[in-house]
Write a protein that holds these residues in place. Structure first.
Motif, PDB file in Angstrom:
ATOM      1  N   LYS A  14       0.830  -1.202   0.000  1.00 31.22           N
ATOM      2  CA  LYS A  14       0.000   0.000   0.000  1.00 31.22           C
ATOM      3  C   LYS A  14       0.871   1.261   0.000  1.00 31.22           C
ATOM      4  O   LYS A  14       0.509   2.284   0.560  1.00 31.22           O
ATOM      5  N   PHE A  15       2.012   1.163  -0.651  1.00 29.65           N
ATOM      6  CA  PHE A  15       3.019   2.222  -0.624  1.00 29.65           C
ATOM      7  C   PHE A  15       2.434   3.584  -0.988  1.00 29.65           C
ATOM      8  O   PHE A  15       2.495   4.538  -0.214  1.00 29.65           O
ATOM      9  N   LYS A  16       1.821   3.691  -2.163  1.00 32.53           N
ATOM     10  CA  LYS A  16       1.316   4.994  -2.618  1.00 32.53           C
ATOM     11  C   LYS A  16       0.176   5.477  -1.742  1.00 32.53           C
ATOM     12  O   LYS A  16       0.107   6.662  -1.384  1.00 32.53           O
ATOM     13  N   GLU A  17      -0.716   4.576  -1.366  1.00 35.23           N
ATOM     14  CA  GLU A  17      -1.858   4.946  -0.522  1.00 35.23           C
ATOM     15  C   GLU A  17      -1.402   5.499   0.823  1.00 35.23           C
ATOM     16  O   GLU A  17      -1.893   6.539   1.289  1.00 35.23           O
ATOM     17  N   GLN A  18      -0.463   4.805   1.433  1.00 35.93           N
ATOM     18  CA  GLN A  18      -0.015   5.228   2.761  1.00 35.93           C
ATOM     19  C   GLN A  18       0.778   6.526   2.703  1.00 35.93           C
ATOM     20  O   GLN A  18       0.584   7.417   3.535  1.00 35.93           O
ATOM     21  N   ILE A  19       1.666   6.665   1.735  1.00 33.02           N
ATOM     22  CA  ILE A  19       2.457   7.895   1.620  1.00 33.02           C
ATOM     23  C   ILE A  19       1.562   9.082   1.283  1.00 33.02           C
ATOM     24  O   ILE A  19       1.735  10.176   1.835  1.00 33.02           O
ATOM     25  N   THR A  20       0.601   8.884   0.401  1.00 35.80           N
ATOM     26  CA  THR A  20      -0.309   9.973   0.034  1.00 35.80           C
ATOM     27  C   THR A  20      -1.048  10.502   1.262  1.00 35.80           C
ATOM     28  O   THR A  20      -1.215  11.721   1.434  1.00 35.80           O
ATOM     29  N   PHE A  21      -1.481   9.604   2.133  1.00 36.82           N
ATOM     30  CA  PHE A  21      -2.138  10.039   3.366  1.00 36.82           C
ATOM     31  C   PHE A  21      -1.143  10.740   4.295  1.00 36.82           C
ATOM     32  O   PHE A  21      -1.405  11.835   4.807  1.00 36.82           O
ATOM     33  N   LEU A  22      -0.005  10.117   4.517  1.00 36.86           N
ATOM     34  CA  LEU A  22       0.960  10.649   5.482  1.00 36.86           C
ATOM     35  C   LEU A  22       1.540  11.994   5.046  1.00 36.86           C
ATOM     36  O   LEU A  22       1.931  12.805   5.900  1.00 36.86           O
ATOM     37  N   ASN A  23       1.575  12.250   3.754  1.00 31.77           N
ATOM     38  CA  ASN A  23       2.086  13.541   3.268  1.00 31.77           C
ATOM     39  C   ASN A  23       1.387  14.726   3.921  1.00 31.77           C
ATOM     40  O   ASN A  23       1.973  15.803   4.065  1.00 31.77           O
ATOM     41  N   ASN A  24       0.137  14.541   4.322  1.00 32.31           N
ATOM     42  CA  ASN A  24      -0.637  15.628   4.921  1.00 32.31           C
ATOM     43  C   ASN A  24      -0.631  15.614   6.443  1.00 32.31           C
ATOM     44  O   ASN A  24      -1.334  16.424   7.067  1.00 32.31           O
ATOM     45  N   HIS A  25       0.148  14.716   7.049  1.00 29.15           N
ATOM     46  CA  HIS A  25       0.093  14.583   8.496  1.00 29.15           C
ATOM     47  C   HIS A  25       1.459  14.558   9.184  1.00 29.15           C
ATOM     48  O   HIS A  25       1.535  14.875  10.376  1.00 29.15           O
TER      49      HIS A  25
END
Length: 234
Positions: free
Chosen positions: A17-28
């Motif tokens: 889930k590399f892209k999914e997780q990084i995309t979320f974490l980018n904002n946090h």
């Protein structure tokens, strides 16, 4: 509200889930922690400079490479070429190399960090401490996630904060290892600037990264009594 920085240890993420997780974490989160191990300094092999190249495609956040390697000079230029914002080396392998490698990193316009194992006293880096941009205190033995939290290492965080105030040093203080619900209160008392969170503190809390993040924030706030300000709120 309390502002501390959180830097996820990406060797513990779900790479499916590399892209999914990084995309979320980018904002946090404030930065990403990338462990690079050579199988010699520690008996494990994890991420590599190639991983930083791939990560760069989907984030603009700073990256911090943690070199758990016997020959840091072999890796430093590779990370400089990738413009890795933080290059962090273990003090235990820097005898005869510290000044040269720190200067090499600084000459490239990047930041140099030093990592201390649980057994290594802060006095070991006194010859070059004024040159360092970050000091990472290992609160577990290096090399594997999920190990026992070593509470006595927190004394080094307290000592480094006092030393920074007394001497006017500019390094930030980071802790790495078993940062989770069980240890948040004790870590908070030592007051590092950056928390590394991995499997026990973040990625292992739920398969859904948004839910895992919510659990982590709730754990931190409940155990410390402080309202957390995330990167997106700062």
């Amino acid at each position: 509200m309390h502002k501390v920085e959180f830097s996820p240890s990406l060797m513990t993420m779900d790479l499916d889930k590399f892209k999914e997780q990084i995309t979320f974490l980018n904002n946090h989160v404030d930065s990403y922690h990338i462990d690079i191990m050579d199988g010699h300094y520690v008996p494990n092999i994890t991420l590599s400079p190639w991983f930083i190249e791939e990560l760069r495609k989907i984030t603009t956040l700073p990256m911090s490479a943690h070199l758990m390697v016997t020959d840091p000079s072999f890796w430093v230029q590779q990370l400089i070429d990738l413009n890795c914002e933080w290059i962090c080396m273990h003090a235990e392998v820097l005898d005869g190399l510290a000044f040269r490698l720190i200067d090499q990193i600084h000459d490239a316009g990047l930041k140099a960090g030093i990592v201390l194992n649980p057994e290594t006293p802060i006095e070991a880096i006194f010859p070059y401490i004024e040159l360092v941009d970050k000091i990472t205190i290992m609160t577990i033995d290096p090399g594997f996630a999920g190990q026992r939290f070593i509470e006595s290492t927190l004394d080094k965080i307290v000592a480094l904060r006092k030393l920074r105030e007394e001497k006017g040093y500019n390094y930030v203080i980071e802790m790495d290892g078993s940062s989770n619900r069980k240890s948040f209160k004790r870590i908070d008392a030592a007051d590092p600037d950056i928390y590394i969170v991995g499997r026990s503190g973040l990625f292992g809390l739920d398969e859904d990264i948004a839910k895992a993040w919510e659990i982590m924030v709730n754990d931190y706030e409940e155990m410390t009594g402080k309202k957390l300000v995330s990167a997106s709120q700062a």
